[in-house]
Enzyme design. Sequence first.
Site, PDB file in Angstrom:
ATOM      1  N   LYS A  86      -1.808  -7.384  43.629  1.00  0.00           N
ATOM      2  CA  LYS A  86      -1.249  -6.881  42.368  1.00  0.00           C
ATOM      3  C   LYS A  86      -1.274  -5.349  42.387  1.00  0.00           C
ATOM      4  CE  LYS A  86      -1.882  -7.566  37.358  1.00  0.00           C
ATOM      5  NZ  LYS A  86      -2.695  -8.238  36.336  1.00  0.00           N
ATOM      6  N   SER A 161      -0.087 -10.836  32.977  1.00  0.00           N
ATOM      7  CA  SER A 161       0.578  -9.744  33.643  1.00  0.00           C
ATOM      8  C   SER A 161       0.719  -9.894  35.155  1.00  0.00           C
ATOM      9  CB  SER A 161      -0.163  -8.444  33.344  1.00  0.00           C
ATOM     10  OG  SER A 161      -1.475  -8.493  33.881  1.00  0.00           O
ATOM     11  N   SER A 185      -4.356 -12.882  32.309  1.00  0.00           N
ATOM     12  CA  SER A 185      -3.293 -12.436  33.215  1.00  0.00           C
ATOM     13  C   SER A 185      -3.253 -13.070  34.597  1.00  0.00           C
ATOM     14  CB  SER A 185      -3.349 -10.930  33.371  1.00  0.00           C
ATOM     15  OG  SER A 185      -2.660 -10.340  32.309  1.00  0.00           O
TER      16      SER A 185
END
Length: 482
Positions: A86, A161, A185
Site C-alpha cells: 500500500k 482505503s 481499511s
Amino acid sequence: MKLLLLGMLNNLSISQVHQGLKNKEFSAKNLVEDYFKIIKEKDGEINSFITLMEKEALGQAKIVDQKIKQKKFGNNLLEGIPLVIKDNILIKGVLCTAASKILANYRATYDATVIKKLKEINSIFLGKTNLDEFAMGASSETSYFGPVKNPHNLSCVSGGSSGGSAAAVASGMCLGALGSDTGGSIRQPASFCGVVGLKPTYGRVSRYGLIAMASSLDQIGALAKTVEDASIILKGIEGGDAKDSTSRTPNFPIELPKNIDWRNIKVGLPKEFFSHGLDPQIKKLIDNLIKKISDAGAKIIEVSLRNLDYALASYYILMPAEVSANLARYDGIRYGHCEQKESLLEVYLKSRTNGFGDEARRRIILGTFVLSAGYYEAYYHKAQQVRELITGDFEKIFKEVDCLITPTTPTTAFKIGEKIDNPLAMYLSDIYTVPVNLAGLPAISLPIGQVDRLPVGLQIIGDHFEENKILDIAKTIESMLL
Ligand code: GLN
C-alpha cells in the site's frame, strides 16, 4: 525451466509458489515477468497501482534465483513471493504518495520496519498500490490518482482505503499485499473484493515507516487469497520494534492455521451487528453458515455490544483529532507539494489548501475543531470515554466466548460515485469494522459467498493477541465452504 501458464498462476497459494520455486518448476524471474504481464493487461482498467517497481522486482528475482541455484533457498515461505505494498508504507528510494497531491513527488528516504523485514526474507515487491488519500475513505475514490475499480464489477468501488491492494489480490496481479487498517481499511476492501483481509492486534506489527493517519488506531496487516496466505504474510512482518514504542513481540507468534473441532469453540454473535442497516441477503448467508457451525458442535451465544451505536460517532471524533495533528507536518516546507508565495503564512495556506483533497481537508477541520479550547471536553474527552466503554464491552464478552462472528460490512460494494458526495453515508459503511480498532483487537474478513455477483465478507474478531485462534477458525470456515 517451464514458463508459468498465466491461468495456473491465479490458483496457486504462497506455499505452492514457494514449493514451485524450490523444485525449480519455474524461476523467480518467470514469476515476476508473468505478474507484470497480468498487471499490464488488467491494471489499465482497475487502477490498483500508483507506482510499478518492475526493475526493482526483476533485481530482487535475480537474487532469489541465485539463492535457488546455490541451494540456499527455502528458509521462509515468503522468500521469492511477489507482493504489493500500500502506498502509505515507505520503501527506500521509491515514491510514497499516500495517494495525495501533497506527497505526489515524495521519495522515501528509509524502509518501513515491515519492508526491512520482508527484504531480509527476500520477498519481491511488484509495486505500490492505490488508496484513499492518506487512507481516509471507504471506497478508494478520494485518491489523487483516481478510483480503484472492483474486479468483480468495474462500475463498483473496490472499498477502501486499501482498495488497490485488495483489487490487486482479487484480480491475480500479485500473491499477497500489505495494507493498513485504522477503521476497517483492510477488512472492508477485502470484503468488497472477495479476498481475505487480516487486521492484527494493535501492537503486533511495527508502524515505523507507515504514514500516520490516526496513531492510536493505525495497524499494518495483510491481504491475500487464503487464510493461510494471510497468516504467512503476518508472520513475516510481526514483532516488537524499538522504533515503534507501541509495538511488542507477542508471546504467541503466528503459526500456520489448522482446522479446529467446533465442539471446543464458543462463538459470540453480537446482536447489534445483525439489526438495522444490514442487507437481508448478507444476513441470510451468515445465518446459514452459523447453522452449519452450530450443527458441527460449536456453542453459539448471543452477546451484546451495548455501545455499538456510539462507536462510529466516537471514531469520527477521535480519528480526525489525530489526523489533524498528524497531517500538520505537511506544511509545504519540509516535504511534498510547495507553492512559492510572498509570505510564510501564504506558503502554508496555499500549499495545504491545494495539496490536500476535500476529504483530508474536511477531517483536518473537524479534528482541529474537536480539539479546540472549549470543545475539547464536550467532544474529544467524551469520545475517549465512549472508547473505554466499548473496550470494556469487548473485554467482558471475551470472558465468555472464543470469537465474535459478524458481517464485515452492511452492504456489498456500492457503485462508484454513489456515496462520494455524502460523507455520512460513506462513514456508515465502517460501522462493523470501527469498534475493533477502538478496542485494538485482531479481526479477519473472509469471503463466504456472493449477493448479486458481488462478494460478501464475514468478520471474525478475537481477543488481544489471539490471532492464531481466529486464523484457525477462519481456516476451518474456509474449508467448509470449499
Ligand atoms: N473508512 C475509514 C475511514 O475513512 C477507515 C480508514 C482506514 O481504516 N484507514 O476513516
